[in-house]
Design a protein around this motif. Structure first.
Motif, PDB file in Angstrom:
ATOM      1  N   GLY A   1      20.500  -2.316 -18.011  1.00 51.28           N
ATOM      2  CA  GLY A   1      20.725  -3.374 -17.029  1.00 51.28           C
ATOM      3  C   GLY A   1      20.127  -4.702 -17.455  1.00 51.28           C
ATOM      4  O   GLY A   1      20.758  -5.755 -17.313  1.00 51.28           O
ATOM      5  N   LEU A   2      18.910  -4.670 -18.008  1.00 58.35           N
ATOM      6  CA  LEU A   2      18.277  -5.909 -18.498  1.00 58.35           C
ATOM      7  C   LEU A   2      19.077  -6.516 -19.640  1.00 58.35           C
ATOM      8  O   LEU A   2      19.219  -7.740 -19.728  1.00 58.35           O
ATOM      9  CB  LEU A   2      16.836  -5.634 -18.930  1.00 58.35           C
ATOM     10  CG  LEU A   2      15.859  -5.298 -17.801  1.00 58.35           C
ATOM     11  CD1 LEU A   2      14.522  -4.848 -18.380  1.00 58.35           C
ATOM     12  CD2 LEU A   2      15.687  -6.470 -16.861  1.00 58.35           C
ATOM     13  N   TRP A   3      19.603  -5.681 -20.517  1.00 55.12           N
ATOM     14  CA  TRP A   3      20.431  -6.169 -21.627  1.00 55.12           C
ATOM     15  C   TRP A   3      21.705  -6.825 -21.105  1.00 55.12           C
ATOM     16  O   TRP A   3      22.102  -7.889 -21.578  1.00 55.12           O
ATOM     17  CB  TRP A   3      20.754  -5.005 -22.568  1.00 55.12           C
ATOM     18  CG  TRP A   3      21.797  -5.313 -23.586  1.00 55.12           C
ATOM     19  CD1 TRP A   3      21.702  -6.194 -24.624  1.00 55.12           C
ATOM     20  CD2 TRP A   3      23.105  -4.761 -23.652  1.00 55.12           C
ATOM     21  NE1 TRP A   3      22.882  -6.207 -25.329  1.00 55.12           N
ATOM     22  CE2 TRP A   3      23.746  -5.335 -24.760  1.00 55.12           C
ATOM     23  CE3 TRP A   3      23.786  -3.818 -22.882  1.00 55.12           C
ATOM     24  CZ2 TRP A   3      25.046  -5.003 -25.107  1.00 55.12           C
ATOM     25  CZ3 TRP A   3      25.079  -3.485 -23.241  1.00 55.12           C
ATOM     26  CH2 TRP A   3      25.690  -4.086 -24.344  1.00 55.12           C
ATOM     27  N   ILE A   4      22.326  -6.217 -20.095  1.00 59.44           N
ATOM     28  CA  ILE A   4      23.543  -6.792 -19.512  1.00 59.44           C
ATOM     29  C   ILE A   4      23.229  -8.123 -18.843  1.00 59.44           C
ATOM     30  O   ILE A   4      23.975  -9.100 -18.994  1.00 59.44           O
ATOM     31  CB  ILE A   4      24.195  -5.796 -18.530  1.00 59.44           C
ATOM     32  CG1 ILE A   4      24.780  -4.614 -19.304  1.00 59.44           C
ATOM     33  CG2 ILE A   4      25.263  -6.469 -17.683  1.00 59.44           C
ATOM     34  CD1 ILE A   4      25.245  -3.470 -18.439  1.00 59.44           C
ATOM     35  N   ILE A   5      22.129  -8.196 -18.105  1.00 57.01           N
ATOM     36  CA  ILE A   5      21.736  -9.455 -17.457  1.00 57.01           C
ATOM     37  C   ILE A   5      21.510 -10.527 -18.505  1.00 57.01           C
ATOM     38  O   ILE A   5      21.980 -11.659 -18.361  1.00 57.01           O
ATOM     39  CB  ILE A   5      20.465  -9.250 -16.601  1.00 57.01           C
ATOM     40  CG1 ILE A   5      20.785  -8.398 -15.378  1.00 57.01           C
ATOM     41  CG2 ILE A   5      19.871 -10.585 -16.176  1.00 57.01           C
ATOM     42  CD1 ILE A   5      19.553  -7.946 -14.607  1.00 57.01           C
ATOM     43  N   ARG A   6      20.786 -10.198 -19.548  1.00 58.54           N
ATOM     44  CA  ARG A   6      20.498 -11.173 -20.619  1.00 58.54           C
ATOM     45  C   ARG A   6      21.791 -11.657 -21.271  1.00 58.54           C
ATOM     46  O   ARG A   6      21.977 -12.850 -21.493  1.00 58.54           O
ATOM     47  CB  ARG A   6      19.568 -10.536 -21.651  1.00 58.54           C
ATOM     48  CG  ARG A   6      19.370 -11.303 -22.898  1.00 58.54           C
ATOM     49  CD  ARG A   6      18.365 -12.358 -22.731  1.00 58.54           C
ATOM     50  NE  ARG A   6      18.119 -12.955 -24.048  1.00 58.54           N
ATOM     51  CZ  ARG A   6      17.435 -14.027 -24.232  1.00 58.54           C
ATOM     52  NH1 ARG A   6      16.890 -14.615 -23.202  1.00 58.54           N
ATOM     53  NH2 ARG A   6      17.271 -14.529 -25.413  1.00 58.54           N
TER      54      ARG A   6
END
Length: 130
Positions: free
Chosen positions: A70-75
Motif C-alpha cells: 500500500g505504501l508503494w502504491i501511494i508513493r
C-alpha cells in the motif's frame, strides 16, 4: 483511484496489525516466557498453539507485506509513476485465493483496492477522446 487503493491497503493492514498486537500484548509473558527470539515453534510442531496463533495473526500475517504494498502504491501514485501492469489483477487473484482459503475474515476488504487498481489500469490504457 490508485491513491485510494493504496490508502485502503495501508488502513486495512495497519488496523489488522494494531488489533492483533493489542490482543497479544497482555499475554506476552505466557506467549514468550524466554523472550521473543525462538518463541514460535515451527508450524509443523504444534506444541504451543497459542504462540502459533499470536505470531501468525500479527507479525507473521499478510498485513506486513500488504502495508508495504500500500505504501508503494501511494508513493507511486503521488509521484505520478505508473504501476506495473496487472498490479490490480495480482491483488485480485491473491485476494480470491485468500478468501477461498479463509472465507470468514478480513481478506474481503482487499477486493475494493483490487478493483480500484484494475479500473485505474483500464482507464490509463484507454485512448483520450478528442
Amino acid at each position: 483511484m490508485e491513491l485510494w487503493a493504496g490508502r485502503l491497503l495501508v488502513f486495512v493492514a495497519a488496523t489488522h496489525l494494531l488489533l492483533a498486537i493489542i490482543g497479544i500484548v497482555p499475554h506476552m509473558g505466557s506467549l514468550a516466557p524466554d523472550g521473543l527470539l525462538g518463541a514460535v515453534d515451527p508450524p509443523w510442531n504444534p506444541q504451543h498453539p497459542d504462540r502459533q496463533a499470536a505470531f501468525w495473526t500479527s507479525l507473521g500475517s499478510f498485513a506486513g507485506p500488504q502495508l508495504l504494498w500500500g505504501l508503494w502504491i501511494i508513493r507511486s501514485a503521488s509521484t505520478g509513476q505508473r504501476l506495473p501492469g496487472s498490479t490490480g489483477l495480482a491483488l485480485l487473484i491473491l485476494t480470491v485465493v485468500q478468501v477461498s482459503l479463509a472465507p470468514v475474515g478480513g481478506f474481503w476488504l482487499n477486493l475494493l483496492p483490487a478493483v480500484l487498481l484494475i479500473a485505474a489500469e483500464v482507464s490509463g490504457r484507454m485512448p483520450a477522446r478528442a
